[in-house]
Scaffold this motif. Sequence first.
Motif, PDB file in Angstrom:
ATOM      1  N   MET A 144       0.781  -1.299   0.140  1.00 36.04           N
ATOM      2  CA  MET A 144       0.032  -0.104  -0.084  1.00 36.04           C
ATOM      3  C   MET A 144       0.760   1.238  -0.129  1.00 36.04           C
ATOM      4  O   MET A 144       1.691   1.321   0.858  1.00 36.04           O
ATOM      5  N   THR A 227      -4.170   3.082  -5.417  1.00 40.74           N
ATOM      6  CA  THR A 227      -3.804   2.948  -3.792  1.00 40.74           C
ATOM      7  C   THR A 227      -3.657   4.321  -3.168  1.00 40.74           C
ATOM      8  O   THR A 227      -3.299   4.456  -1.978  1.00 40.74           O
ATOM      9  N   SER A 233      -8.791  -0.718  -3.574  1.00 40.50           N
ATOM     10  CA  SER A 233      -8.242  -2.028  -3.995  1.00 40.50           C
ATOM     11  C   SER A 233      -9.175  -3.111  -3.419  1.00 40.50           C
ATOM     12  O   SER A 233      -8.966  -3.544  -2.120  1.00 40.50           O
ATOM     13  N   GLU A 250     -10.384  -1.943   3.254  1.00 47.13           N
ATOM     14  CA  GLU A 250      -9.740  -2.372   1.915  1.00 47.13           C
ATOM     15  C   GLU A 250      -9.099  -3.671   2.201  1.00 47.13           C
ATOM     16  O   GLU A 250      -8.107  -3.718   2.827  1.00 47.13           O
ATOM     17  N   ASN A 253      -5.702  -3.089   0.081  1.00 43.06           N
ATOM     18  CA  ASN A 253      -4.714  -2.132   0.282  1.00 43.06           C
ATOM     19  C   ASN A 253      -4.385  -2.184   1.803  1.00 43.06           C
ATOM     20  O   ASN A 253      -3.542  -1.566   2.332  1.00 43.06           O
ATOM     21  N   ASN A 254      -4.946  -3.170   2.578  1.00 41.03           N
ATOM     22  CA  ASN A 254      -4.425  -3.274   4.078  1.00 41.03           C
ATOM     23  C   ASN A 254      -4.815  -1.892   4.574  1.00 41.03           C
ATOM     24  O   ASN A 254      -3.816  -1.233   5.454  1.00 41.03           O
ATOM     25  N   ARG A 255      -5.928  -1.317   4.600  1.00 39.48           N
ATOM     26  CA  ARG A 255      -5.976  -0.071   5.128  1.00 39.48           C
ATOM     27  C   ARG A 255      -7.588   0.376   5.377  1.00 39.48           C
ATOM     28  O   ARG A 255      -8.322  -0.291   4.676  1.00 39.48           O
ATOM     29  N   GLN A 268      -6.921   8.231   6.240  1.00 38.96           N
ATOM     30  CA  GLN A 268      -6.622   6.928   5.995  1.00 38.96           C
ATOM     31  C   GLN A 268      -5.589   6.455   7.112  1.00 38.96           C
ATOM     32  O   GLN A 268      -4.829   7.257   7.592  1.00 38.96           O
ATOM     33  N   THR A 271      -1.281  -0.075   7.337  1.00 40.89           N
ATOM     34  CA  THR A 271      -0.311  -0.536   6.349  1.00 40.89           C
ATOM     35  C   THR A 271      -0.294  -2.161   6.466  1.00 40.89           C
ATOM     36  O   THR A 271      -0.826  -2.825   7.590  1.00 40.89           O
ATOM     37  N   GLN A 272       0.337  -2.829   5.580  1.00 44.57           N
ATOM     38  CA  GLN A 272       0.318  -4.223   5.761  1.00 44.57           C
ATOM     39  C   GLN A 272       1.459  -4.579   6.915  1.00 44.57           C
ATOM     40  O   GLN A 272       2.510  -4.153   6.855  1.00 44.57           O
ATOM     41  N   HIS A 490     -14.216  -1.479  -7.622  1.00 47.86           N
ATOM     42  CA  HIS A 490     -13.295  -0.535  -6.771  1.00 47.86           C
ATOM     43  C   HIS A 490     -13.985   0.607  -6.558  1.00 47.86           C
ATOM     44  O   HIS A 490     -13.497   1.796  -6.534  1.00 47.86           O
TER      45      HIS A 490
END
Length: 499
Positions: A144, A227, A233, A250, A253-255, A268, A271-272, A490
């Motif tokens: 992301m 992103t 995503s 998401e 996008n891990n957020r 936002q 993060t991953q 999306h």
Amino acid sequence: MAEDQGKEEEEKFDFTDEGEGYISLDEARVLAIRTASQTPGVRSKRYRDVPMAFEVVGATEDEETYDIVLSYRPQGDFTGTPGQEHFIIAKHGEIILRQVWSTPKEPGSLPILPISIGVVVVGIIAAVGAVFAMNTSGGDNVPMAVVSSPIETEDTSETLAPTHTPQVISTPTLPPTTSPSPYPSSTQRPTPLPTATTYPTSTPDSTSTSGSTSGATFVTKWGTDGTGGGEFSQPTGVAVASDGSVYVAEWGNNRIQKFTSEGVFVSQWGTQGMGNGQFQNPYGVAVASDGSVYVADTSNQRIQKFTSEGVFVRKWGTNGYGDGEFAHPTGVAVASDGSVYVVDVSNSRIQRFTSEGVFVTKWGTYGSDDGQFWNPSGVTVASDGSVYVADTSNSRIQRFTSEGAFVSKWGTEGYTDDGEFAYPYSVSVGSEGSVYVVDSGNNRIQKFTSAGVFADKWGTYGSGNGQFNNPWGVVVASDGSVYVADWYNHRIQKFSVGQ
């Protein structure tokens, strides 16, 4: 592609640096191939007894597990698109998760709906046989990029014509009345986690400006694939706060992203990763009356709590089957008294917690009887305390008391009639008691009374206003606005349906 006939060979484990009793990545690949070939997954009827050839197409690892993705196809002359299976294997030899992501697609035919199977526990295997040829191409998750920028939204209110024509898609396997062989009831725990497999019956019409509806008014939409701030995503979960703020989870996008009620980007976070405030495939999101935001951090097996601005507050949960443990939490909902309800999908149950994460109660087992679940995905709580659960692979909605006592159910598998479902992934209740269901496989939203009487529907497959491409999440705001997470488009779509 792997050879159809694997040669017999004996292979002993070369233990990892972590010591005897821990298998290596190569051995995890072999274990996945061996398990998939000797104990077939729950696939469509078309491939139920067809011998398959397997190939490893993704293999990664972290500190505790290996993540293996297999491609598989019928043995012999096959020119279609292979299916995929997913394994998460602990380094000590336990298969934590097994999923059938998709089944093979014959040339010119429709792809089959993704079907999942559950946790299979195996001991450390001393010898591995029937090994197929393998490939080890990468399988990393999408990173992301954090970009803070506002986006423009479209506000083109229009009432959509009532010309609903639901899609007829490939029929998924019906839920069994008992736990399917070869897995005993104590270990059969299916999971409907999102996949990269689409299943529409036609090509999206990018020029279309309206979808089929019977009373909903399209208000606005926002989001494109990406992103940056305001881009998405694979959005799965959506929630609305009392001040109208919209929160979106998401998967890709891990957020979490926050917007105004009209889709203007606000902020936002995430993060991953596995740290506080990081995510591994967040799925569901919910907002409490005090503004606290709860996120189902699915692949991290936990719930995280934040302030309305994304400041980390606390977390709870770990992988397992005990009270307060999870096997892939997906849906999350908050009651007016602050109670937090979580869909513990691979454990086929609902768990209830206090707002601080203290375990209160649980209910549900795997099956198709009243109060049982097969791939439950979404949960919501009405103002009277009633709990509604989207029992996805049983193609139904179940209603319970706040303590988990069964009240009622409705829905059957189908693709044409009102009240039929094809993979209902999410459910939400309006302030007046109306129940909204994401009927994902039919690319539509269905509305019911609190007792399950059909009231309304809208949506067809496509990318125009009011159309959907695998919708995933739904939420109803206090003013009656309905927000839908439109997964493969999306984007988020907003509708007005009144109260």
